[in-house]
Design a protein around this motif. Structure first.
Motif, PDB file in Angstrom:
ATOM      1  N   VAL A   1       0.839  -1.203   0.000  1.00  0.00           N
ATOM      2  CA  VAL A   1       0.000   0.000   0.000  1.00  0.00           C
ATOM      3  C   VAL A   1       0.871   1.249   0.000  1.00  0.00           C
ATOM      4  O   VAL A   1       0.651   2.188  -0.779  1.00  0.00           O
ATOM      5  CB  VAL A   1      -0.938   0.002   1.229  1.00  0.00           C
ATOM      6  CG1 VAL A   1      -1.665   1.343   1.329  1.00  0.00           C
ATOM      7  CG2 VAL A   1      -1.954  -1.123   1.127  1.00  0.00           C
TER       8      VAL A   1
ATOM      9  N   TYR B   1       1.232   3.622  -3.379  1.00  0.00           N
ATOM     10  CA  TYR B   1       0.580   4.928  -3.243  1.00  0.00           C
ATOM     11  C   TYR B   1       1.576   6.057  -3.499  1.00  0.00           C
ATOM     12  O   TYR B   1       1.281   7.005  -4.234  1.00  0.00           O
ATOM     13  CB  TYR B   1      -0.041   5.065  -1.852  1.00  0.00           C
ATOM     14  CG  TYR B   1      -0.536   6.463  -1.561  1.00  0.00           C
ATOM     15  CD1 TYR B   1      -1.686   6.959  -2.175  1.00  0.00           C
ATOM     16  CD2 TYR B   1       0.146   7.300  -0.688  1.00  0.00           C
ATOM     17  CE1 TYR B   1      -2.140   8.248  -1.926  1.00  0.00           C
ATOM     18  CE2 TYR B   1      -0.297   8.582  -0.432  1.00  0.00           C
ATOM     19  CZ  TYR B   1      -1.443   9.048  -1.047  1.00  0.00           C
ATOM     20  OH  TYR B   1      -1.877  10.330  -0.800  1.00  0.00           O
TER      21      TYR B   1
ATOM     22  N   GLU C   1      -7.085   4.519  -4.162  1.00  0.00           N
ATOM     23  CA  GLU C   1      -6.593   3.566  -3.156  1.00  0.00           C
ATOM     24  C   GLU C   1      -7.726   3.083  -2.266  1.00  0.00           C
ATOM     25  O   GLU C   1      -7.812   1.898  -1.926  1.00  0.00           O
ATOM     26  CB  GLU C   1      -5.515   4.213  -2.296  1.00  0.00           C
ATOM     27  CG  GLU C   1      -4.995   3.291  -1.199  1.00  0.00           C
ATOM     28  CD  GLU C   1      -4.218   4.031  -0.128  1.00  0.00           C
ATOM     29  OE1 GLU C   1      -4.254   3.586   1.035  1.00  0.00           O
ATOM     30  OE2 GLU C   1      -3.570   5.046  -0.440  1.00  0.00           O
TER      31      GLU C   1
ATOM     32  N   GLY D   1     -10.321  -0.007  -2.241  1.00  0.00           N
ATOM     33  CA  GLY D   1     -10.021  -1.322  -1.679  1.00  0.00           C
ATOM     34  C   GLY D   1     -11.247  -2.050  -1.145  1.00  0.00           C
ATOM     35  O   GLY D   1     -11.481  -3.223  -1.491  1.00  0.00           O
TER      36      GLY D   1
ATOM     37  N   ALA E   1      -2.404  -0.132  -5.198  1.00  0.00           N
ATOM     38  CA  ALA E   1      -2.516   0.187  -3.780  1.00  0.00           C
ATOM     39  C   ALA E   1      -3.886  -0.219  -3.244  1.00  0.00           C
ATOM     40  O   ALA E   1      -4.006  -0.689  -2.106  1.00  0.00           O
ATOM     41  CB  ALA E   1      -2.285   1.685  -3.564  1.00  0.00           C
TER      42      ALA E   1
ATOM     43  N   GLN F   1      -4.676  -2.805  -0.331  1.00  0.00           N
ATOM     44  CA  GLN F   1      -5.541  -2.469   0.801  1.00  0.00           C
ATOM     45  C   GLN F   1      -6.631  -3.520   0.983  1.00  0.00           C
ATOM     46  O   GLN F   1      -6.970  -3.900   2.108  1.00  0.00           O
ATOM     47  CB  GLN F   1      -6.174  -1.094   0.588  1.00  0.00           C
ATOM     48  CG  GLN F   1      -6.951  -0.593   1.803  1.00  0.00           C
ATOM     49  CD  GLN F   1      -7.862   0.575   1.469  1.00  0.00           C
ATOM     50  OE1 GLN F   1      -8.768   0.445   0.654  1.00  0.00           O
ATOM     51  NE2 GLN F   1      -7.617   1.719   2.087  1.00  0.00           N
TER      52      GLN F   1
END
Length: 336
Positions: A94, A98, A114, A117, A171, A175
């Motif tokens: 992550v 990111y 992100e 997730g 990412a 997550q």
């Protein structure tokens, strides 16, 4: 009972769903995770690179939790793939993906992508594992995503780059792995031990990127400022490692095991609200009317999502579940 995760020596004991304690853990986790940006800001303002700060965060957690790892060394031997995957995806993946994404696309858009997730969690459960997903969880996550979009005002400075979007989606997938892997642990696995070994793995992986020997260590000895208070840089690094990483991940795992991945994913959006509010209180970053509305939408989504969890432990075999209750943990989310 679910089949064992590859690499485990025995069948895991399914976690017990319990809404009140799960919400308490989720709120505490959001507060701990949400403070990471605020406490990283003094180090960044002092001239430290963001990747160095990230490495300090996971390396600090690894050092602090080393006694836990030594005391629970059998966890790594019993479930090696779990601890390796936890270090690679939720703790290192992550962060690295990111930070790579925000070099190509705006921060707000990267953060919104992100935080898709939990949406990926819903898709995984419904399409791959063919698990029934509660409508309340779906509505809660959709509202939360919309709220994040308002909170970050992603329409301003819109600029898309294919590679940047792909990195941000990576990412998001990492997550999603956090929620699914955390749910796969079961009651027979100590979550703090998994965080300890995961942080060790993440520190090694991120160390290859951050090159800690190039880190300006002198900043840790100098005073830094936050919210009108001055304290040594090492105190900010200690808070990042202890509270924003070790404690935050432990609380997050505990919440997921009590709420289920899809519900915890909806509640986890409170982390974004926490981060924005802390930045407002401690850093003086004012909120616009649209951001206040976004925060309210996120909280509403989290409140709706958590109604999908039974308020008591999941009934045993032969007992009918409560209407609308989560059916409990299904098969291990680690793909073959």
């Amino acid at each position: 009972m679910s089949p064992p995760v590859p690499g485990s020596a025995a069948v895991s004991v399914p976690p017990v769903r319990h809404r009140p304690s799960g919400l308490a853990f989720a709120l505490a986790s959001a507060l701990a995770f949400g403070g990471s940006g605020v406490f990283a800001r003094p180090l960044l303002d002092a001239g430290m690179d963001s990747l160095h700060v990230t490495w300090l965060r996971v390396a600090g957690a690894a050092l602090l939790l080393l006694p836990v790892a030594l005391a629970h060394w059998r966890t790594a031997r019993r479930r090696p793939l779990l601890v390796l995957a936890y270090g690679v995806f939720p703790m290192a993946g992550v962060q690295a993906l990111y930070f790579a994404a925000i070099t190509r696309i705006p921060v707000g858009i990267a953060l919104l992508i992100e935080f898709l997730g939990p949406v990926l969690v819903l898709l995984w459960l419904r399409v791959v594992r063919r698990t029934r997903v509660s409508p309340a969880a779906v509505v809660g996550v959709v509202l939360a995503v919309a709220g994040v979009g308002l909170l970050l005002e992603v329409w301003s400075g819109m600029r898309l780059d294919a590679v940047g979007v792909a990195l941000a989606l990576g990412a998001a997938a990492a997550q999603a792995a956090f929620f699914l892997l955390s749910d796969s642990m079961g009651e027979d696995t100590d979550p703090l031990a998994v965080v300890a070994f995961g942080s060790l793995v993440a520190a090694v992986l991120l160390g290859a990127l951050a090159q800690p020997w190039t880190l300006p260590w002198g900043i840790l000895a100098d005073p830094v400022a936050l919210g009108g208070f001055a304290f040594p840089g090492w105190a900010a690094a200690l808070w990042l490692g202890l509270v924003c990483t070790a404690l935050a991940y432990f609380l997050g795992i505990s919440a997921i095991r009590r709420l289920s991945p899809q519900v915890a994913g909806g509640v986890a959006y409170l982390e974004v609200v926490t981060a924005i509010v802390l930045a407002w209180v401690l850093l003086g970053e004012a909120l616009t009317a649209v951001q206040v509305l976004g925060s309210a939408v996120i909280v509403t989504g989290a409140l709706i999502a958590q109604t999908a969890v039974p308020s008591a432990p999941v009934p045993g075999p032969g007992t009918a579940p409560e209407p609308g209750a989560d059916p409990g943990r299904s098969q291990s989310p680690i793909p073959p």
